[in-house]
Design a protein around this motif. Structure first.
Motif, PDB file in Angstrom:
ATOM      1  N   PHE A  14       0.879  -1.369  -0.012  1.00 33.73           N
ATOM      2  CA  PHE A  14       0.119   0.160   0.023  1.00 33.73           C
ATOM      3  C   PHE A  14       0.778   1.303   0.025  1.00 33.73           C
ATOM      4  O   PHE A  14       0.793   2.107   0.830  1.00 33.73           O
ATOM      5  CB  PHE A  14      -1.045  -0.118   1.132  1.00 33.73           C
ATOM      6  CG  PHE A  14      -1.908  -1.397   1.394  1.00 33.73           C
ATOM      7  CD1 PHE A  14      -2.814  -1.688   0.166  1.00 33.73           C
ATOM      8  CD2 PHE A  14      -1.870  -1.913   2.658  1.00 33.73           C
ATOM      9  CE1 PHE A  14      -3.443  -2.879   0.198  1.00 33.73           C
ATOM     10  CE2 PHE A  14      -2.813  -2.995   2.500  1.00 33.73           C
ATOM     11  CZ  PHE A  14      -3.519  -3.453   1.216  1.00 33.73           C
ATOM     12  N   ASP A  15       1.509   1.237  -1.139  1.00 34.20           N
ATOM     13  CA  ASP A  15       2.491   2.512  -1.204  1.00 34.20           C
ATOM     14  C   ASP A  15       2.384   3.263  -2.359  1.00 34.20           C
ATOM     15  O   ASP A  15       3.506   3.159  -3.134  1.00 34.20           O
ATOM     16  CB  ASP A  15       4.042   1.813  -1.029  1.00 34.20           C
ATOM     17  CG  ASP A  15       5.300   2.994  -0.607  1.00 34.20           C
ATOM     18  OD1 ASP A  15       4.653   4.032  -0.555  1.00 34.20           O
ATOM     19  OD2 ASP A  15       6.373   2.701  -0.833  1.00 34.20           O
ATOM     20  N   PRO A  55       8.036   4.576   4.752  1.00 40.30           N
ATOM     21  CA  PRO A  55       8.081   4.347   6.175  1.00 40.30           C
ATOM     22  C   PRO A  55       6.829   3.565   6.639  1.00 40.30           C
ATOM     23  O   PRO A  55       5.739   4.339   5.834  1.00 40.30           O
ATOM     24  CB  PRO A  55       8.349   5.413   6.951  1.00 40.30           C
ATOM     25  CG  PRO A  55       9.424   6.308   6.097  1.00 40.30           C
ATOM     26  CD  PRO A  55       8.632   6.094   4.691  1.00 40.30           C
ATOM     27  N   PRO A  56       6.812   2.588   7.278  1.00 40.67           N
ATOM     28  CA  PRO A  56       5.288   1.818   7.555  1.00 40.67           C
ATOM     29  C   PRO A  56       4.248   2.658   8.011  1.00 40.67           C
ATOM     30  O   PRO A  56       2.925   2.811   7.865  1.00 40.67           O
ATOM     31  CB  PRO A  56       6.032   0.991   8.697  1.00 40.67           C
ATOM     32  CG  PRO A  56       7.074   0.825   8.445  1.00 40.67           C
ATOM     33  CD  PRO A  56       7.860   2.050   8.021  1.00 40.67           C
ATOM     34  N   GLU A  57       4.479   3.994   9.070  1.00 40.05           N
ATOM     35  CA  GLU A  57       3.697   4.730   9.588  1.00 40.05           C
ATOM     36  C   GLU A  57       2.956   5.369   8.618  1.00 40.05           C
ATOM     37  O   GLU A  57       1.795   5.590   8.675  1.00 40.05           O
ATOM     38  CB  GLU A  57       4.386   5.628  10.911  1.00 40.05           C
ATOM     39  CG  GLU A  57       4.446   4.781  11.874  1.00 40.05           C
ATOM     40  CD  GLU A  57       3.514   4.119  12.778  1.00 40.05           C
ATOM     41  OE1 GLU A  57       2.473   4.643  12.513  1.00 40.05           O
ATOM     42  OE2 GLU A  57       3.530   3.201  13.491  1.00 40.05           O
ATOM     43  N   ASP A  58       3.511   5.930   7.499  1.00 40.86           N
ATOM     44  CA  ASP A  58       3.032   6.770   6.535  1.00 40.86           C
ATOM     45  C   ASP A  58       2.009   5.695   5.826  1.00 40.86           C
ATOM     46  O   ASP A  58       0.868   6.158   5.688  1.00 40.86           O
ATOM     47  CB  ASP A  58       4.043   7.204   5.457  1.00 40.86           C
ATOM     48  CG  ASP A  58       4.792   8.633   6.269  1.00 40.86           C
ATOM     49  OD1 ASP A  58       4.066   9.419   6.645  1.00 40.86           O
ATOM     50  OD2 ASP A  58       5.975   8.554   6.103  1.00 40.86           O
ATOM     51  N   LEU A 189      -7.015   7.631  -6.487  1.00 41.59           N
ATOM     52  CA  LEU A 189      -6.861   7.281  -5.049  1.00 41.59           C
ATOM     53  C   LEU A 189      -7.801   8.117  -4.462  1.00 41.59           C
ATOM     54  O   LEU A 189      -8.109   9.176  -4.861  1.00 41.59           O
ATOM     55  CB  LEU A 189      -5.473   7.199  -4.529  1.00 41.59           C
ATOM     56  CG  LEU A 189      -4.498   8.475  -4.167  1.00 41.59           C
ATOM     57  CD1 LEU A 189      -3.386   8.013  -3.779  1.00 41.59           C
ATOM     58  CD2 LEU A 189      -4.602   9.336  -5.481  1.00 41.59           C
ATOM     59  N   PRO A 190      -8.253   7.960  -3.020  1.00 42.47           N
ATOM     60  CA  PRO A 190      -9.021   8.718  -2.518  1.00 42.47           C
ATOM     61  C   PRO A 190      -8.454  10.126  -2.117  1.00 42.47           C
ATOM     62  O   PRO A 190      -7.191  10.221  -2.040  1.00 42.47           O
ATOM     63  CB  PRO A 190      -9.453   8.034  -1.115  1.00 42.47           C
ATOM     64  CG  PRO A 190      -9.246   6.618  -1.587  1.00 42.47           C
ATOM     65  CD  PRO A 190      -8.159   6.362  -2.430  1.00 42.47           C
ATOM     66  N   ASP A 191      -9.373  11.309  -2.276  1.00 36.72           N
ATOM     67  CA  ASP A 191      -8.778  12.596  -1.970  1.00 36.72           C
ATOM     68  C   ASP A 191      -8.093  12.601  -0.686  1.00 36.72           C
ATOM     69  O   ASP A 191      -7.084  13.470  -0.671  1.00 36.72           O
ATOM     70  CB  ASP A 191     -10.032  13.424  -1.965  1.00 36.72           C
ATOM     71  CG  ASP A 191     -10.774  13.582  -3.242  1.00 36.72           C
ATOM     72  OD1 ASP A 191     -10.159  13.198  -4.255  1.00 36.72           O
ATOM     73  OD2 ASP A 191     -11.822  14.147  -3.355  1.00 36.72           O
ATOM     74  N   SER A 192      -8.355  12.014   0.123  1.00 38.46           N
ATOM     75  CA  SER A 192      -7.804  12.168   1.712  1.00 38.46           C
ATOM     76  C   SER A 192      -6.230  11.615   1.674  1.00 38.46           C
ATOM     77  O   SER A 192      -5.337  12.053   2.335  1.00 38.46           O
ATOM     78  CB  SER A 192      -8.569  11.182   2.801  1.00 38.46           C
ATOM     79  OG  SER A 192      -8.856   9.989   2.264  1.00 38.46           O
ATOM     80  N   VAL A 193      -6.138  10.537   0.879  1.00 37.07           N
ATOM     81  CA  VAL A 193      -4.706   9.951   0.701  1.00 37.07           C
ATOM     82  C   VAL A 193      -4.132  10.925  -0.158  1.00 37.07           C
ATOM     83  O   VAL A 193      -2.820  11.135   0.098  1.00 37.07           O
ATOM     84  CB  VAL A 193      -4.926   8.601   0.057  1.00 37.07           C
ATOM     85  CG1 VAL A 193      -3.612   8.014  -0.069  1.00 37.07           C
ATOM     86  CG2 VAL A 193      -5.847   7.587   0.775  1.00 37.07           C
ATOM     87  N   GLU A 194      -4.689  11.413  -1.218  1.00 38.55           N
ATOM     88  CA  GLU A 194      -3.907  12.254  -2.139  1.00 38.55           C
ATOM     89  C   GLU A 194      -3.431  13.580  -1.218  1.00 38.55           C
ATOM     90  O   GLU A 194      -2.300  14.211  -1.215  1.00 38.55           O
ATOM     91  CB  GLU A 194      -4.836  13.060  -3.208  1.00 38.55           C
ATOM     92  CG  GLU A 194      -3.961  13.781  -4.140  1.00 38.55           C
ATOM     93  CD  GLU A 194      -4.849  14.364  -5.213  1.00 38.55           C
ATOM     94  OE1 GLU A 194      -4.266  15.284  -6.001  1.00 38.55           O
ATOM     95  OE2 GLU A 194      -6.157  14.034  -5.426  1.00 38.55           O
ATOM     96  N   THR A 195      -4.286  14.083  -0.224  1.00 33.04           N
ATOM     97  CA  THR A 195      -3.849  15.017   0.427  1.00 33.04           C
ATOM     98  C   THR A 195      -2.649  14.951   1.440  1.00 33.04           C
ATOM     99  O   THR A 195      -1.759  15.656   1.759  1.00 33.04           O
ATOM    100  CB  THR A 195      -5.256  15.837   1.310  1.00 33.04           C
ATOM    101  OG1 THR A 195      -6.153  16.241   0.365  1.00 33.04           O
ATOM    102  CG2 THR A 195      -4.825  16.852   2.161  1.00 33.04           C
ATOM    103  N   TYR A 196      -2.822  13.737   1.983  1.00 31.35           N
ATOM    104  CA  TYR A 196      -1.743  13.154   2.965  1.00 31.35           C
ATOM    105  C   TYR A 196      -0.350  12.956   2.061  1.00 31.35           C
ATOM    106  O   TYR A 196       0.544  13.679   2.876  1.00 31.35           O
ATOM    107  CB  TYR A 196      -2.287  11.756   3.591  1.00 31.35           C
ATOM    108  CG  TYR A 196      -1.134  11.453   4.469  1.00 31.35           C
ATOM    109  CD1 TYR A 196      -1.465  11.420   5.920  1.00 31.35           C
ATOM    110  CD2 TYR A 196       0.049  10.646   4.204  1.00 31.35           C
ATOM    111  CE1 TYR A 196      -0.656  11.233   6.651  1.00 31.35           C
ATOM    112  CE2 TYR A 196       0.646  10.150   4.957  1.00 31.35           C
ATOM    113  CZ  TYR A 196       0.746  10.425   6.367  1.00 31.35           C
ATOM    114  OH  TYR A 196       1.839  10.240   7.393  1.00 31.35           O
TER     115      TYR A 196
END
Length: 204
Positions: A14-15, A55-58, A189-196
């Motif tokens: 999931f990267d 990194p895993p946390e991201d 991909l979801p907007d929230s993921v793009e923003t992150y």
């Protein structure tokens, strides 16, 4: 955990996570009547040696953002918190022990992983813990997939179940490339993921 539940395990780096992953998980949930799907971002994937894994946390936080609006989706830190390389057999064994033998596990993966499955650690144990679902994806001809499934059945006695998924030619590799080149990743991909991704400066 109630008895006789059917739980899907969606493994992956999931990267980043994208709509292809989400469509695959939802297709498996409905086709196999799963009670829920648990996304398990890999901690230290031993097979990803061609690029530096984020990194895993991201990756965990991006996955959490992607799944939190679906009541049938959950996320687990089981692989991120486990020290050492991430192996599917260890993950399935831990889920099996924690959830109990009354729960039926379904491991959801792409057809590309099935072509490499014979190289996995303790593949016979992997197949014994779960029903392995092989989701079709662009670039992996269905006839070649069926030949591989027959080979696995003959070698180990376990069936890998193919699952046709609405064709979404999206990959994490392509998203990382587009980010690096300054191209749009909207609607992949979801907007929230793009923003992150953009706020965290990932894949620059």
């Amino acid at each position: 955990m109630p008895k006789n539940q059917k739980i899907g395990i969606m493994g992956g780096t999931f990267d980043p996570i994208h709509y292809g992953h989400l469509v695959t998980a939802e297709t498996a949930r409905t086709n196999f009547k799963l009670d829920k799907v648990i996304f398990t971002p890999a901690g230290r994937p031993p097979h990803k040696k061609d690029y530096a894994v984020t990194p895993p946390e991201d990756r965990y936080l991006m996955t959490m953002l992607a799944v939190n609006n679906n009541p049938f989706f959950e996320i687990s830190r089981i692989e991120i918190d486990r020290p050492g390389p991430t192996y599917t057999v260890d993950t399935l064994e831990q889920f099996y022990n924690e959830l109990g033998s009354d729960v039926k596990l379904f491991f959801i993966s792409g057809a590309d992983a099935v072509f490499d499955i014979l190289t996995w650690k303790d593949v016979d144990k992997v197949l014994s813990y779960c029903t392995f679902i092989a989701a079709t994806r662009p670039g992996y001809p269905i006839d070649q997939l069926h030949q591989k499934l027959i080979q696995i059945k003959e070698m180990y006695g376990y069936e890998v179940v193919p699952m046709k998924v609405t064709s979404l030619d999206i990959s994490s590799t392509e998203i990382r490339r587009r980010m690096k080149e300054g191209l749009s990743i909207k609607y992949l991909l979801p907007d929230s993921v793009e923003t992150y991704i953009k706020k965290s400066g990932l894949y620059q």
